[in-house]
Structure formats: C-alpha cells, structure tokens
Design a protein around this motif. Structure first.
Motif, PDB file in Angstrom:
ATOM      1  N   ALA A  60      32.960  23.058  40.511  1.00 37.67           N
ATOM      2  CA  ALA A  60      31.519  23.902  42.375  1.00 37.67           C
ATOM      3  C   ALA A  60      32.322  25.459  42.024  1.00 37.67           C
ATOM      4  CB  ALA A  60      32.786  23.371  42.932  1.00 37.67           C
ATOM      5  N   GLY A  61      33.451  25.872  41.538  1.00 37.87           N
ATOM      6  CA  GLY A  61      33.514  27.398  41.580  1.00 37.87           C
ATOM      7  C   GLY A  61      32.748  27.835  40.310  1.00 37.87           C
ATOM      8  N   PHE A  62      33.469  27.568  39.674  1.00 38.89           N
ATOM      9  CA  PHE A  62      32.327  28.202  37.884  1.00 38.89           C
ATOM     10  C   PHE A  62      30.232  28.178  39.125  1.00 38.89           C
ATOM     11  CE2 PHE A  62      35.956  27.196  35.801  1.00 38.89           C
ATOM     12  CZ  PHE A  62      36.318  28.960  35.764  1.00 38.89           C
ATOM     13  N   ALA A  63      30.246  27.061  39.057  1.00 36.42           N
ATOM     14  CA  ALA A  63      28.579  26.924  39.567  1.00 36.42           C
ATOM     15  C   ALA A  63      28.517  28.284  41.163  1.00 36.42           C
ATOM     16  CB  ALA A  63      28.598  25.728  40.468  1.00 36.42           C
ATOM     17  N   ALA A  64      29.357  28.985  41.600  1.00 39.28           N
ATOM     18  CA  ALA A  64      29.467  29.637  42.329  1.00 39.28           C
ATOM     19  C   ALA A  64      29.494  31.129  41.882  1.00 39.28           C
ATOM     20  CB  ALA A  64      30.321  29.528  43.484  1.00 39.28           C
ATOM     21  N   LEU A  65      30.453  31.513  40.883  1.00 33.15           N
ATOM     22  CA  LEU A  65      30.281  32.175  40.727  1.00 33.15           C
ATOM     23  C   LEU A  65      28.859  33.116  39.681  1.00 33.15           C
ATOM     24  CD1 LEU A  65      33.977  32.248  38.824  1.00 33.15           C
ATOM     25  CD2 LEU A  65      33.280  33.896  40.629  1.00 33.15           C
ATOM     26  N   HIS A  66      28.814  31.816  39.297  1.00 34.16           N
ATOM     27  CA  HIS A  66      27.473  31.582  38.459  1.00 34.16           C
ATOM     28  C   HIS A  66      25.376  32.286  39.193  1.00 34.16           C
ATOM     29  CE1 HIS A  66      27.846  31.232  34.396  1.00 34.16           C
ATOM     30  NE2 HIS A  66      28.776  29.904  34.371  1.00 34.16           N
ATOM     31  N   LYS A  67      26.147  31.471  40.341  1.00 34.47           N
ATOM     32  CA  LYS A  67      25.429  31.633  41.448  1.00 34.47           C
ATOM     33  C   LYS A  67      25.394  33.743  41.761  1.00 34.47           C
ATOM     34  CE  LYS A  67      24.306  28.510  45.306  1.00 34.47           C
ATOM     35  NZ  LYS A  67      25.119  27.758  46.448  1.00 34.47           N
ATOM     36  N   ILE A  68      26.379  33.697  42.495  1.00 29.45           N
ATOM     37  CA  ILE A  68      26.468  34.713  42.913  1.00 29.45           C
ATOM     38  C   ILE A  68      26.102  36.000  41.824  1.00 29.45           C
ATOM     39  CG2 ILE A  68      28.478  36.828  43.481  1.00 29.45           C
ATOM     40  CD1 ILE A  68      30.141  34.125  45.125  1.00 29.45           C
ATOM     41  N   LEU A  69      26.915  35.928  40.628  1.00 29.96           N
ATOM     42  CA  LEU A  69      25.610  37.111  39.208  1.00 29.96           C
ATOM     43  C   LEU A  69      24.486  36.947  39.699  1.00 29.96           C
ATOM     44  CD1 LEU A  69      28.291  36.097  36.624  1.00 29.96           C
ATOM     45  CD2 LEU A  69      27.878  38.178  38.073  1.00 29.96           C
ATOM     46  N   ALA A  70      23.937  36.330  39.600  1.00 29.44           N
ATOM     47  CA  ALA A  70      22.057  35.549  39.280  1.00 29.44           C
ATOM     48  C   ALA A  70      21.473  36.556  40.915  1.00 29.44           C
ATOM     49  CB  ALA A  70      21.555  34.666  39.661  1.00 29.44           C
ATOM     50  N   ARG A  71      22.703  36.699  41.675  1.00 25.52           N
ATOM     51  CA  ARG A  71      22.005  36.892  43.512  1.00 25.52           C
ATOM     52  C   ARG A  71      22.632  38.417  43.343  1.00 25.52           C
ATOM     53  NH1 ARG A  71      23.300  32.330  47.546  1.00 25.52           N
ATOM     54  NH2 ARG A  71      21.498  30.441  47.398  1.00 25.52           N
ATOM     55  N   HIS A  72      23.256  38.778  42.943  1.00 19.07           N
ATOM     56  CA  HIS A  72      23.897  40.329  43.300  1.00 19.07           C
ATOM     57  C   HIS A  72      23.947  41.418  42.159  1.00 19.07           C
ATOM     58  CE1 HIS A  72      24.494  39.336  47.522  1.00 19.07           C
ATOM     59  NE2 HIS A  72      24.777  37.969  46.854  1.00 19.07           N
ATOM     60  N   THR A  73      24.770  42.570  42.369  1.00 19.53           N
ATOM     61  CA  THR A  73      24.535  43.699  40.828  1.00 19.53           C
ATOM     62  C   THR A  73      25.940  43.731  40.780  1.00 19.53           C
ATOM     63  OG1 THR A  73      22.440  44.526  41.291  1.00 19.53           O
ATOM     64  CG2 THR A  73      24.582  45.886  39.808  1.00 19.53           C
ATOM     65  N   MET A  74      26.563  42.566  39.740  1.00 17.42           N
ATOM     66  CA  MET A  74      27.860  42.423  39.852  1.00 17.42           C
ATOM     67  C   MET A  74      28.217  41.822  38.369  1.00 17.42           C
ATOM     68  SD  MET A  74      30.135  39.322  42.451  1.00 17.42           S
ATOM     69  CE  MET A  74      29.496  40.045  43.323  1.00 17.42           C
ATOM     70  N   ALA A  75      29.600  42.661  38.642  1.00 18.04           N
ATOM     71  CA  ALA A  75      30.166  42.548  36.815  1.00 18.04           C
ATOM     72  C   ALA A  75      31.554  42.134  37.092  1.00 18.04           C
ATOM     73  CB  ALA A  75      30.842  43.402  35.702  1.00 18.04           C
ATOM     74  N   ILE A  76      32.797  40.934  36.040  1.00 12.94           N
ATOM     75  CA  ILE A  76      33.888  39.468  36.309  1.00 12.94           C
ATOM     76  C   ILE A  76      34.685  40.785  35.826  1.00 12.94           C
ATOM     77  CG2 ILE A  76      35.039  37.908  36.687  1.00 12.94           C
ATOM     78  CD1 ILE A  76      31.847  36.700  37.413  1.00 12.94           C
ATOM     79  N   ALA A  77      35.378  40.897  36.019  1.00  9.54           N
ATOM     80  CA  ALA A  77      36.607  41.230  35.466  1.00  9.54           C
ATOM     81  C   ALA A  77      38.037  39.934  35.409  1.00  9.54           C
ATOM     82  CB  ALA A  77      37.679  42.946  35.944  1.00  9.54           C
ATOM     83  N   LEU A  78      38.372  39.956  33.734  1.00 13.10           N
ATOM     84  CA  LEU A  78      39.064  38.541  34.199  1.00 13.10           C
ATOM     85  C   LEU A  78      40.256  39.120  32.873  1.00 13.10           C
ATOM     86  CD1 LEU A  78      39.590  35.892  34.701  1.00 13.10           C
ATOM     87  CD2 LEU A  78      37.636  34.833  33.581  1.00 13.10           C
ATOM     88  N   SER A  79      41.482  39.590  32.758  1.00 11.57           N
ATOM     89  CA  SER A  79      42.514  39.408  32.264  1.00 11.57           C
ATOM     90  C   SER A  79      42.150  38.399  31.163  1.00 11.57           C
ATOM     91  CB  SER A  79      43.468  39.627  32.741  1.00 11.57           C
ATOM     92  OG  SER A  79      45.135  39.376  32.004  1.00 11.57           O
ATOM     93  N   PRO A  80      42.636  39.570  29.942  1.00 10.82           N
ATOM     94  CA  PRO A  80      42.603  38.002  28.663  1.00 10.82           C
ATOM     95  C   PRO A  80      44.304  36.821  29.004  1.00 10.82           C
ATOM     96  CG  PRO A  80      42.657  40.441  28.087  1.00 10.82           C
ATOM     97  CD  PRO A  80      42.648  40.691  29.438  1.00 10.82           C
ATOM     98  N   HIS A  81      44.815  37.170  29.919  1.00  8.96           N
ATOM     99  CA  HIS A  81      46.410  36.447  30.249  1.00  8.96           C
ATOM    100  C   HIS A  81      46.178  36.069  31.450  1.00  8.96           C
ATOM    101  CE1 HIS A  81      48.235  38.667  27.328  1.00  8.96           C
ATOM    102  NE2 HIS A  81      47.303  40.011  27.854  1.00  8.96           N
ATOM    103  N   SER A  82      44.554  36.098  31.814  1.00 13.20           N
ATOM    104  CA  SER A  82      44.017  34.862  32.683  1.00 13.20           C
ATOM    105  C   SER A  82      44.619  33.969  32.927  1.00 13.20           C
ATOM    106  CB  SER A  82      43.035  35.294  33.217  1.00 13.20           C
ATOM    107  OG  SER A  82      42.636  34.064  34.334  1.00 13.20           O
ATOM    108  N   PRO A  83      45.096  32.830  34.062  1.00 13.44           N
ATOM    109  CA  PRO A  83      44.820  31.657  33.478  1.00 13.44           C
ATOM    110  C   PRO A  83      43.505  30.607  33.369  1.00 13.44           C
ATOM    111  CG  PRO A  83      45.784  31.344  35.501  1.00 13.44           C
ATOM    112  CD  PRO A  83      45.627  32.980  34.748  1.00 13.44           C
ATOM    113  N   LEU A  84      42.599  31.680  33.737  1.00 11.33           N
ATOM    114  CA  LEU A  84      41.030  30.469  33.893  1.00 11.33           C
ATOM    115  C   LEU A  84      40.480  31.348  32.856  1.00 11.33           C
ATOM    116  CD1 LEU A  84      40.090  31.433  37.363  1.00 11.33           C
ATOM    117  CD2 LEU A  84      41.042  29.069  36.164  1.00 11.33           C
ATOM    118  N   ARG A  85      41.273  32.479  31.650  1.00  9.46           N
ATOM    119  CA  ARG A  85      40.185  33.120  30.410  1.00  9.46           C
ATOM    120  C   ARG A  85      39.535  31.715  29.604  1.00  9.46           C
ATOM    121  NH1 ARG A  85      38.139  37.616  29.257  1.00  9.46           N
ATOM    122  NH2 ARG A  85      37.708  38.267  27.513  1.00  9.46           N
TER     123      ARG A  85
END
Length: 117
Positions: A60-85
C-alpha cells in the motif's frame, strides 16, 4: 492491528525544489494519510521525497508512492544503505541514491532514476 506512523520534515531552498524527508513506516493503515500529506506539500511545486530513513513500507505504501509520482513533479532519493532499497527495486520505484542526484534529475526535467537494480 497497530497503526504505523510516519514523520515528514520539509526543507526549502530558494534555488531548488522542496525536500521532504520521511521517517517511520507507511503501510495500509496510513497510506491514504501519507498520500494526502505529500500531495499537500507538493501541490504546484517540484519536490524531492527522501525515503532514505523510512524503515518500512508495504504494498500500500509503494502504491501510494507510485500514485504520487504519477501526479506530481517529484523525484525520490533512496540511499543505497536504506532498508527499503531492495524492496523499492523489486517494486520498480524509480529512485536516486542521494538527494543531490534527485535534485539534479528534476532540474534536467527527469523524475526517474534506477528502478530495478
């Protein structure tokens, strides 16, 4: 079921987009609230969403992120050391390794980044 919590910290720089650092967890219990909060911040402006310190996201969180990216001018930063990478790569979430890379991508008119990897 215990509700997950997240915290948003915004940083503005007159030379670039607003940066939103996300900490905590995003899941089915708070994905709608997360989406609304990010969309309110991103309305009418470019933004970088820094997920490097986000500890957990379900589908659900990833679906929310995809929805947000589709609607807004936005880029995501995700450190290589992130637990979500790894999960982000499996979910084809485009991201950049640093906030600076994400800002640069936005300034060049690109929002994407590495998906699978």
């Amino acid at each position: 079921m215990t509700s997950a919590n997240f915290t948003l910290k915004t940083t503005t720089d007159e030379r670039g987009p607003v940066t939103v650092a996300v900490t905590g967890e995003v899941d089915a219990t708070n994905a709608a609230k997360f989406t609304a909060a990010i969309e309110e911040i991103a309305a009418g402006q470019a933004a970088v969403l820094d997920l490097s310190d986000l500890l957990y996201s379900d589908s659900a969180g990833f679906a929310a992120l995809h929805k947000i990216l589709a609607r807004h001018t936005m880029a995501i930063a995700l450190s290589p050391h992130s637990p979500l990478r790894r999960a982000a790569a499996l979910m084809d979430l485009p991201s950049h390794g640093t906030v600076e890379e994400a800002v640069s991508a936005l300034s060049q008119g690109s929002r994407g980044g590495r998906g699978r990897g």
